[in-house]
Scaffold this motif. Structure first.
Motif, PDB file in Angstrom:
ATOM      1  N   PRO A  10      -4.390 -18.160 -41.360  1.00 26.75           N
ATOM      2  CA  PRO A  10      -4.601 -16.601 -41.033  1.00 26.75           C
ATOM      3  C   PRO A  10      -5.124 -15.919 -42.059  1.00 26.75           C
ATOM      4  O   PRO A  10      -4.966 -16.222 -43.365  1.00 26.75           O
ATOM      5  CB  PRO A  10      -3.058 -16.381 -40.765  1.00 26.75           C
ATOM      6  N   ARG A  11      -5.904 -15.048 -41.917  1.00 22.20           N
ATOM      7  CA  ARG A  11      -6.559 -14.286 -42.948  1.00 22.20           C
ATOM      8  C   ARG A  11      -5.452 -13.335 -43.748  1.00 22.20           C
ATOM      9  O   ARG A  11      -4.596 -12.756 -43.041  1.00 22.20           O
ATOM     10  CB  ARG A  11      -7.706 -13.413 -42.517  1.00 22.20           C
ATOM     11  N   ALA A  12      -5.558 -13.165 -44.902  1.00 19.77           N
ATOM     12  CA  ALA A  12      -4.422 -12.062 -45.548  1.00 19.77           C
ATOM     13  C   ALA A  12      -4.762 -10.799 -44.892  1.00 19.77           C
ATOM     14  O   ALA A  12      -3.489 -10.191 -44.640  1.00 19.77           O
ATOM     15  CB  ALA A  12      -4.967 -12.120 -46.900  1.00 19.77           C
ATOM     16  N   ASP A  13      -5.575 -10.321 -44.461  1.00 17.83           N
ATOM     17  CA  ASP A  13      -5.660  -8.814 -43.954  1.00 17.83           C
ATOM     18  C   ASP A  13      -5.131  -8.900 -42.375  1.00 17.83           C
ATOM     19  O   ASP A  13      -4.887  -7.790 -41.933  1.00 17.83           O
ATOM     20  CB  ASP A  13      -7.171  -8.249 -43.841  1.00 17.83           C
ATOM     21  N   GLN A  14      -4.612  -9.961 -41.717  1.00 14.78           N
ATOM     22  CA  GLN A  14      -4.047 -10.105 -40.720  1.00 14.78           C
ATOM     23  C   GLN A  14      -2.720 -10.109 -40.531  1.00 14.78           C
ATOM     24  O   GLN A  14      -2.012 -10.355 -39.542  1.00 14.78           O
ATOM     25  CB  GLN A  14      -4.902 -11.194 -39.759  1.00 14.78           C
ATOM     26  N   GLY A  15      -2.015  -9.852 -41.633  1.00 13.68           N
ATOM     27  CA  GLY A  15      -0.572  -9.839 -41.975  1.00 13.68           C
ATOM     28  C   GLY A  15       0.184  -8.744 -41.266  1.00 13.68           C
ATOM     29  O   GLY A  15       1.363  -8.939 -41.271  1.00 13.68           O
ATOM     30  N   GLY A  16      -0.442  -7.608 -40.794  1.00 16.37           N
ATOM     31  CA  GLY A  16       0.323  -6.508 -40.333  1.00 16.37           C
ATOM     32  C   GLY A  16       0.697  -5.469 -41.467  1.00 16.37           C
ATOM     33  O   GLY A  16       0.411  -5.584 -42.625  1.00 16.37           O
ATOM     34  N   VAL A  17       1.417  -4.534 -40.840  1.00 17.87           N
ATOM     35  CA  VAL A  17       1.880  -3.419 -41.667  1.00 17.87           C
ATOM     36  C   VAL A  17       3.283  -3.300 -41.620  1.00 17.87           C
ATOM     37  O   VAL A  17       3.719  -3.165 -40.350  1.00 17.87           O
ATOM     38  CB  VAL A  17       1.066  -2.079 -41.723  1.00 17.87           C
ATOM     39  N   GLU A  55       5.698  -3.129 -38.339  1.00 20.37           N
ATOM     40  CA  GLU A  55       7.124  -3.092 -38.456  1.00 20.37           C
ATOM     41  C   GLU A  55       7.656  -1.959 -39.388  1.00 20.37           C
ATOM     42  O   GLU A  55       6.784  -1.175 -39.895  1.00 20.37           O
ATOM     43  CB  GLU A  55       7.172  -4.711 -39.226  1.00 20.37           C
ATOM     44  N   LEU A  56       8.818  -1.856 -39.201  1.00 20.47           N
ATOM     45  CA  LEU A  56       9.640  -0.788 -39.657  1.00 20.47           C
ATOM     46  C   LEU A  56      10.829  -0.988 -40.422  1.00 20.47           C
ATOM     47  O   LEU A  56      11.456  -2.139 -40.132  1.00 20.47           O
ATOM     48  CB  LEU A  56       9.933   0.122 -38.440  1.00 20.47           C
ATOM     49  N   PRO A  72      14.037  -4.405 -42.063  1.00 20.74           N
ATOM     50  CA  PRO A  72      12.482  -4.639 -41.516  1.00 20.74           C
ATOM     51  C   PRO A  72      12.701  -5.639 -40.209  1.00 20.74           C
ATOM     52  O   PRO A  72      13.181  -6.746 -40.244  1.00 20.74           O
ATOM     53  CB  PRO A  72      11.930  -5.735 -42.854  1.00 20.74           C
ATOM     54  N   HIS A  73      11.871  -5.075 -39.416  1.00 23.68           N
ATOM     55  CA  HIS A  73      11.407  -5.802 -38.127  1.00 23.68           C
ATOM     56  C   HIS A  73      10.384  -5.142 -37.245  1.00 23.68           C
ATOM     57  O   HIS A  73       9.759  -4.189 -37.795  1.00 23.68           O
ATOM     58  CB  HIS A  73      12.895  -5.594 -37.263  1.00 23.68           C
ATOM     59  N   LYS A  74      10.031  -5.770 -36.225  1.00 21.61           N
ATOM     60  CA  LYS A  74       9.101  -5.198 -35.373  1.00 21.61           C
ATOM     61  C   LYS A  74       9.332  -3.699 -34.930  1.00 21.61           C
ATOM     62  O   LYS A  74      10.611  -4.042 -34.717  1.00 21.61           O
ATOM     63  CB  LYS A  74       8.618  -6.102 -34.477  1.00 21.61           C
TER      64      LYS A  74
END
Length: 176
Positions: A10-17, A55-56, A72-74
């Motif tokens: 996985p690319r580093a920028d695909q890690g989510g926020v 994620e929040l 922290p979770h989706k």
């Protein structure tokens, strides 16, 4: 080249926020009805984060302590119950909130190094100390609920100290 030579990375920028929200639940926020307005913003943002599949994490701080309101979770679709139950009162222990955020975010960073982390401070700026910017965040935003005839300007000072974006809450509320 054969199929077994191919590996998915996985690319580093695909890690989510991960959006880490630090909510000032102090007496000054409660007294000026700003906590109710902040909870309305929080509800609006949780819906947006859910739609973005982000994620929040939420930390509330007041009365000399900070506590994790949402680990922290989706993000989930329905948040009215836990947001409605957030109470307030007491002093503004911003350093305790920042320290708790730093502790939890360091664990998150080890677990998910590609995750982009944003910290949102929601406060009226009635804190006495300007703590250091948490090390494990990629960006910071100070949402300033300061109101009244004699502004203190601590929210703006903290935003400069953290190299963060500074937004007046009235502007955000006017856009809803």
């Amino acid at each position: 080249m054969r199929l077994e030579h191919l590996r998915f990375r996985p690319r580093a920028d695909q890690g989510g926020v991960l959006h880490c929200l630090l909510l000032d639940c102090s007496g000054s926020m409660l007294k000026r009805r700003n906590l109710a307005l902040a909870k309305g913003l929080l509800l609006h943002w949780t819906r947006q984060i859910y739609r973005q599949r982000g994620e929040l994490m939420v930390i509330g701080f007041a009365g000399g302590q900070a506590r994790l309101l949402q680990a922290p979770h989706k993000a989930v679709a329905f948040n009215e119950v836990w947001i409605g139950a957030i109470g307030g009162g007491g002093g503004t222990p911003l350093p305790a909130g920042v320290a708790l955020a730093e502790q939890v975010l360091s664990q998150v960073r080890r677990r998910a190094p590609g995750l982009r982390i944003g910290l949102w401070l929601i406060s009226d700026g009635r804190f006495s100390e300007l703590p250091a910017r948490p090390a494990h965040v990629d960006f910071c935003v100070v949402v300033d609920f300061e109101s009244g005839p004699l502004p203190i300007g601590r929210g703006e000072r903290l935003a400069r100290h953290w190299d963060a974006e500074h937004i007046r809450a009235a502007e955000l509320l006017g856009q809803l």
